[in-house]
Design a protein around this motif. Structure first.
Motif, PDB file in Angstrom:
ATOM      1  N   HIS A 256      91.761  28.784 -47.614  1.00 28.11           N
ATOM      2  CA  HIS A 256      90.673  28.207 -48.412  1.00 28.11           C
ATOM      3  C   HIS A 256      89.878  29.240 -49.216  1.00 28.11           C
ATOM      4  CE1 HIS A 256      91.730  24.715 -46.085  1.00 28.11           C
ATOM      5  NE2 HIS A 256      90.997  23.979 -46.897  1.00 28.11           N
ATOM      6  N   SER A 257      90.506  30.379 -49.499  1.00 30.79           N
ATOM      7  CA  SER A 257      89.808  31.400 -50.287  1.00 30.79           C
ATOM      8  C   SER A 257      89.968  31.191 -51.786  1.00 30.79           C
ATOM      9  CB  SER A 257      90.284  32.804 -49.891  1.00 30.79           C
ATOM     10  OG  SER A 257      91.674  32.943 -50.094  1.00 30.79           O
ATOM     11  N   GLY A 258      90.846  30.267 -52.188  1.00 28.33           N
ATOM     12  CA  GLY A 258      91.020  29.974 -53.612  1.00 28.33           C
ATOM     13  C   GLY A 258      92.363  30.404 -54.170  1.00 28.33           C
TER      14      GLY A 258
ATOM     15  N   LEU B 240      84.072  30.371 -46.454  1.00 29.89           N
ATOM     16  CA  LEU B 240      85.339  29.781 -46.005  1.00 29.89           C
ATOM     17  C   LEU B 240      85.111  28.758 -44.899  1.00 29.89           C
ATOM     18  CD1 LEU B 240      87.572  32.986 -45.950  1.00 29.89           C
ATOM     19  CD2 LEU B 240      87.327  31.294 -47.778  1.00 29.89           C
TER      20      LEU B 240
ATOM     21  N   ARG C 164      84.106  25.590 -46.477  1.00 29.89           N
ATOM     22  CA  ARG C 164      85.223  24.950 -47.173  1.00 29.89           C
ATOM     23  C   ARG C 164      86.189  24.253 -46.209  1.00 29.89           C
ATOM     24  NH1 ARG C 164      86.928  29.519 -51.690  1.00 29.89           N
ATOM     25  NH2 ARG C 164      85.016  29.366 -52.928  1.00 29.89           N
TER      26      ARG C 164
ATOM     27  N   GLU D 217      84.990  20.907 -44.942  1.00 33.14           N
ATOM     28  CA  GLU D 217      85.044  19.838 -45.945  1.00 33.14           C
ATOM     29  C   GLU D 217      86.457  19.559 -46.455  1.00 33.14           C
ATOM     30  OE1 GLU D 217      82.310  18.061 -46.766  1.00 33.14           O
ATOM     31  OE2 GLU D 217      81.275  19.264 -45.252  1.00 33.14           O
ATOM     32  N   SER D 218      87.420  20.308 -45.964  1.00 35.49           N
ATOM     33  CA  SER D 218      88.778  20.242 -46.507  1.00 35.49           C
ATOM     34  C   SER D 218      89.421  18.872 -46.329  1.00 35.49           C
ATOM     35  CB  SER D 218      89.658  21.297 -45.832  1.00 35.49           C
ATOM     36  OG  SER D 218      90.964  21.232 -46.359  1.00 35.49           O
TER      37      SER D 218
ATOM     38  N   ASP E  69      84.266  32.508 -56.748  1.00 38.89           N
ATOM     39  CA  ASP E  69      85.069  31.690 -57.663  1.00 38.89           C
ATOM     40  C   ASP E  69      84.852  32.050 -59.136  1.00 38.89           C
ATOM     41  OD1 ASP E  69      86.054  30.400 -55.465  1.00 38.89           O
ATOM     42  OD2 ASP E  69      84.870  28.567 -55.741  1.00 38.89           O
TER      43      ASP E  69
END
Length: 187
Positions: free
Chosen positions: A13-15, A117, A120, A123-124, A166
């Motif tokens: 989930h780091s992008g 993270l 994130r 909420e994933s 981001d």
């Protein structure tokens, strides 16, 4: 002409996937290779032969086949979207699969704070069908936080970019586009 290989490095989930897709949209003649897709394919269609523990050698074999095919049958740039968090894993990629005489090698390290993270993963909505031994992305992140890893360093590849939030993704994509354009001018 040398091709680019862009290798992502970072925790869940780091992008990495978002970045890879954004880059693929901008970088002509490129494709994303994401081992999560291979893991999901195996888990969905070949669960009976999926390794139950240890390295997922079936997933790695499929990935290697795709890389070999793309190297031999296309002239595409590679965007490798995986965690690649150990120096040993990156050395294999950089020395064995993407040697410097064939590729301009770029590492993109996602150095996102753990607190971000953690939010994130809570909420994933991402599918968990890629998992063999854990059940949630929260568990993956906890394991990754406990792992001893080596962050990429200058000189490990031809270029290293570090993304700490981001907003830095667009800048790094622009820099990679500049590198791509310089390859076109100096094959």
């Amino acid at each position: 002409m040398k091709r680019l290989v862009i290798i992502t490095v970072g925790k869940t989930h780091s992008g990495k996937t978002t970045f890879a897709r954004m880059l693929e949209d901008k970088l002509e003649n490129s494709f994303v290779m994401d081992q999560d897709n291979h893991a999901e394919f195996i888990h969905t269609y070949y669960k009976k032969i999926e390794p139950k523990q240890g390295p997922n050698t079936l997933k790695h074999s499929i990935s290697k086949l795709i890389v070999t095919y793309a190297k031999e049958q296309t002239n595409l740039h590679f965007i490798i979207c995986n965690s690649n968090r150990t120096r040993k894993d990156r050395e294999y990629l950089l020395e064995e699969l993407y040697p410097e005489d064939q590729f301009t090698r770029i590492l993109v390290h996602f150095d996102i704070p753990d607190a971000v993270l953690e939010g994130r993963v809570k909420e994933s909505r991402r599918s968990t069908t890629i998992f063999r031994s854990v059940t949630t992305f929260e568990n993956v992140l906890i394991r990754q936080q406990e792992d001893k890893v080596d962050d990429p360093v200058e000189g490990e590849a031809d270029h290293l970019f570090v993304i700490k939030n981001d907003q830095e993704m667009s800048f790094v994509i622009q820099e990679i586009m500049k590198l791509s354009n310089s390859l076109k001018r100096h094959p």
